[in-house]
Design an enzyme around this catalytic site. Sequence first.
Site, mmCIF file in Angstrom:
data_model
loop_
_atom_site.group_PDB
_atom_site.id
_atom_site.type_symbol
_atom_site.label_atom_id
_atom_site.label_comp_id
_atom_site.label_asym_id
_atom_site.label_seq_id
_atom_site.Cartn_x
_atom_site.Cartn_y
_atom_site.Cartn_z
ATOM 1 C CB ILE A 126 -0.805 0.130 1.348
ATOM 2 C CG1 ILE A 126 -1.741 -1.189 1.334
ATOM 3 C CG2 ILE A 126 -2.014 1.214 1.187
ATOM 4 C CD1 ILE A 126 -2.799 -1.346 2.508
ATOM 5 C CD GLU A 127 4.917 2.993 -3.588
ATOM 6 O OE1 GLU A 127 5.804 3.823 -3.910
ATOM 7 O OE2 GLU A 127 4.861 2.033 -4.184
ATOM 8 C CB CYS A 128 1.714 7.324 -2.407
ATOM 9 S SG CYS A 128 3.222 7.449 -2.606
#
Length: 150
Positions: free
Chosen positions: A40-42
């Site tokens: 899970i990014e940004c």
Amino acid sequence: PQSFSALGGFRAQGRSTKEALKLVEDALALEKAGCFGMVIECVPAVVAKAITEAVSIPTIGIGAGPYTDGQVLVYHDMLGMMQHHHHAQFTPSFCKQYATVGYAIQNGLADYKHDVENELFPTKDFSPYKISKQDEDEFIKEFNNLYSAK
């Protein structure tokens, strides 16, 4: 993000109720399709937390706040490396070595591991992606209505 070029650069995702709920739906669909974990990014920390609670597979955060199951950073970025990424043993024989950064890298990675294991990283200072209070409240309400019974 893993789809950096498709998104046109590093862009925060899930910053509205609609986008945040879509990310939860996508995460659940990925889990159902057989994924064994996800990055899970940004995204805002509250969205990463909700996704982590909604799925039963491990979540790894990068720029997603402290509530995922684990943390990751690109070590080139974390250590400020601006040189070739291969380990010294793979350096071609025609290449002159001007510095040895192995110890600094090991120390930096050990410090990072310590901070993650002791919940010293990430903190709010390193969770920059925000969602408005109104969208956060609406998202949490909708999330609880849709997924809390699962």
